[in-house]
Write an enzyme that holds these catalytic residues in place. Structure first.
Site, PDB file in Angstrom:
ATOM      1  CD  GLU A  37      -1.116   0.651   3.655  1.00  0.00           C
ATOM      2  OE1 GLU A  37      -1.578   1.796   3.504  1.00  0.00           O
ATOM      3  OE2 GLU A  37      -1.298  -0.030   4.684  1.00  0.00           O
ATOM      4  CG  ASP A  65     -13.613   6.617  12.827  1.00  0.00           C
ATOM      5  OD1 ASP A  65     -13.490   5.873  11.832  1.00  0.00           O
ATOM      6  OD2 ASP A  65     -12.788   7.501  13.110  1.00  0.00           O
ATOM      7  CE  LYS A  67       0.628   1.944  14.755  1.00  0.00           C
ATOM      8  NZ  LYS A  67       0.464   1.995  13.303  1.00  0.00           N
TER       9      LYS A  67
HETATM   10  N1  PSU Z   1      -2.813   1.686  10.701  1.00  0.00           N
HETATM   11  C1  PSU Z   1      -1.474   1.716  10.843  1.00  0.00           C
HETATM   12  N2  PSU Z   1      -0.724   2.274   9.873  1.00  0.00           N
HETATM   13  C2  PSU Z   1      -1.289   2.816   8.737  1.00  0.00           C
HETATM   14  C3  PSU Z   1      -2.708   2.763   8.601  1.00  0.00           C
HETATM   15  C4  PSU Z   1      -3.420   2.196   9.596  1.00  0.00           C
HETATM   16  O1  PSU Z   1      -0.969   1.242  11.835  1.00  0.00           O
HETATM   17  O2  PSU Z   1      -0.574   3.343   7.881  1.00  0.00           O
HETATM   18  C5  PSU Z   1      -3.346   3.291   7.346  1.00  0.00           C
HETATM   19  C6  PSU Z   1      -3.650   2.154   6.352  1.00  0.00           C
HETATM   20  O3  PSU Z   1      -3.524   2.642   5.034  1.00  0.00           O
HETATM   21  C7  PSU Z   1      -5.103   1.840   6.657  1.00  0.00           C
HETATM   22  C8  PSU Z   1      -5.629   3.214   6.931  1.00  0.00           C
HETATM   23  O4  PSU Z   1      -5.790   1.223   5.577  1.00  0.00           O
HETATM   24  O5  PSU Z   1      -4.604   3.869   7.668  1.00  0.00           O
HETATM   25  C9  PSU Z   1      -6.920   3.195   7.719  1.00  0.00           C
HETATM   26  O6  PSU Z   1      -7.448   4.480   7.786  1.00  0.00           O
HETATM   27  P1  PSU Z   1      -8.924   4.698   8.357  1.00  0.00           P
HETATM   28  O7  PSU Z   1      -8.821   4.303   9.814  1.00  0.00           O
HETATM   29  O8  PSU Z   1      -9.197   6.149   8.174  1.00  0.00           O
HETATM   30  O9  PSU Z   1      -9.809   3.796   7.582  1.00  0.00           O
HETATM   31 MN    MN Z   2     -12.422   6.292   9.938  1.00  0.00          MN
END
Ligand code: PSU
Ligand code: MN
Length: 305
Positions: free
Chosen positions: A25, A139, A160
């Site tokens: 990614e 969320d 995490k």
């Molecule tokens: N968690 C991590 N490192 C990251 C991400 C999440 O420990 O870089 C990034 C990934 O690209 C994941 C995104 O798909 O954040 C999730 O974002 P959201 O919670 O806004 O969906």
């Molecule tokens: Mn979100």
């Protein structure tokens, strides 16, 4: 093949010959780590995948093109531009393509583009999930819905504890996503090997991982599979230190009223500030560890064809 998709020559050749390919990614590059460590890590991850017998395909949206496989220059550009690149989730993808814009792909959009290209295995650091307090904020990362519908195996180091790990597992269960521990019965919590939550199954070899995913597809089931690979012991962090930093970051996020797509990048950057870079070193090592396992799993999967 879809007219908005560009598959890099090396990736195209590998796919045409049934050779193993691993997707990567780009939000981890632009929003997950600071420059220049983000670019160094992204390039090193590609090296590790090659050394382990597979072809890397870093995924992003560049000038409205869906890219499976980036050049060094493109990786450097995403790393330098950092958070000024749009963090692209499922809802963003058609707009960015229509407008010819750039986007850093999250787990969600990386899975989508990998699947369009014909790539089955994807390595990353951590996935998004159900945020703490989601019972009022709602969320919940689009990553969980993507795992429910797109047939790509995602190899990560767990999630995490910026997230509510228990609710994240409940959501995945509802959506029919198998959560596998690699060599463990316990869900790893990214920086640490332990979360206190059980995974659905422990599998112990790349061959077993590949077979499970192969069978899922043969059964005609939609959706992906989540492999959680614990951070190597020597790089894992002290649980009290990292959990203290995470609690502080979550509290500050709430006080500042940060929400929506900003939440995850804010928390990641804050944790790095509070821990003075120790968390970044661990983060880099766990990504390397996942890249190795993904390359081996992609090899085992290509043998099953
Ligand atoms: N968690 C991590 N490192 C990251 C991400 C999440 O420990 O870089 C990034 C990934 O690209 C994941 C995104 O798909 O954040 C999730 O974002 P959201 O919670 O806004 O969906
Ligand atoms: Mn979100």
């Amino acid at each position: 093949m879809n007219r908005y998709l560009d598959v890099a020559p090396e990736v195209k050749e590998a796919l045409a010959n049934g050779k193993p390919v691993v997707a990567l990614e780009s939000t981890i590059i632009s929003h997950g780590m600071p420059y220049p460590q983000n670019v160094e890590t992204a390039l090193q991850v590609e090296n590790i995948i090659r050394e382990n017998g597979a072809v890397p395909a870093t995924i992003a949206i560049i000038g409205g093109r869906l890219k499976a496989g980036l050049t060094r220059e493109e990786i450097d550009y995403l790393g330098k531009t950092g958070t000024a690149v749009t963090k692209a989730s499922r809802r963003d993808l058609p707009i960015l393509v229509a407008r010819g814009m750039d986007g850093a792909t999250t787990v969600t959009t990386t899975m989508m583009i990998a699947h369009m290209a014909g790539i089955s295995v994807f390595a990353t650091g951590g996935i998004g999930g159900v945020h703490r307090g989601a019972e009022t904020t709602m969320d919940i990362s689009a990553d969980l819905e993507e795992l429910a519908q797109t047939p790509v195996m995602v190899i990560c180091a767990g999630a995490k504890s910026i997230l509510d790990l228990g609710l994240t597992l409940e959501y995945l269960e509802t959506k029919g996503v198998s959560v596998i521990g690699y060599g463990t019965k316990e869900l790893p919590a990214f920086y640490t090997r332990h979360s206190g939550f059980a995974v659905d199954y422990e599998l112990d070899t790349p061959e077993e991982l590949a077979k499970a995913f192969y069978v899922k597809r043969e059964l005609g089931m939609q959706g992906g599979m989540l492999v959680t690979n614990p951070i190597p012991e020597e790089y894992s962090m002290d649980a009290a230190v990292i959990n203290g930093a995470i609690d502080k970051a979550v509290a500050e996020c709430r006080e500042l009223g940060i929400h929506g797509k900003e939440t995850t990048p804010f928390l990641l950057a804050k944790i790095k500030d509070i821990t003075g870079g120790d968390s970044l070193a661990s983060n880099i090592q766990l990504v390397y560890n996942n890249a190795r396992l993904a390359a081996e799993t992609a090899k085992a999967l290509s043998d099953l064809r």
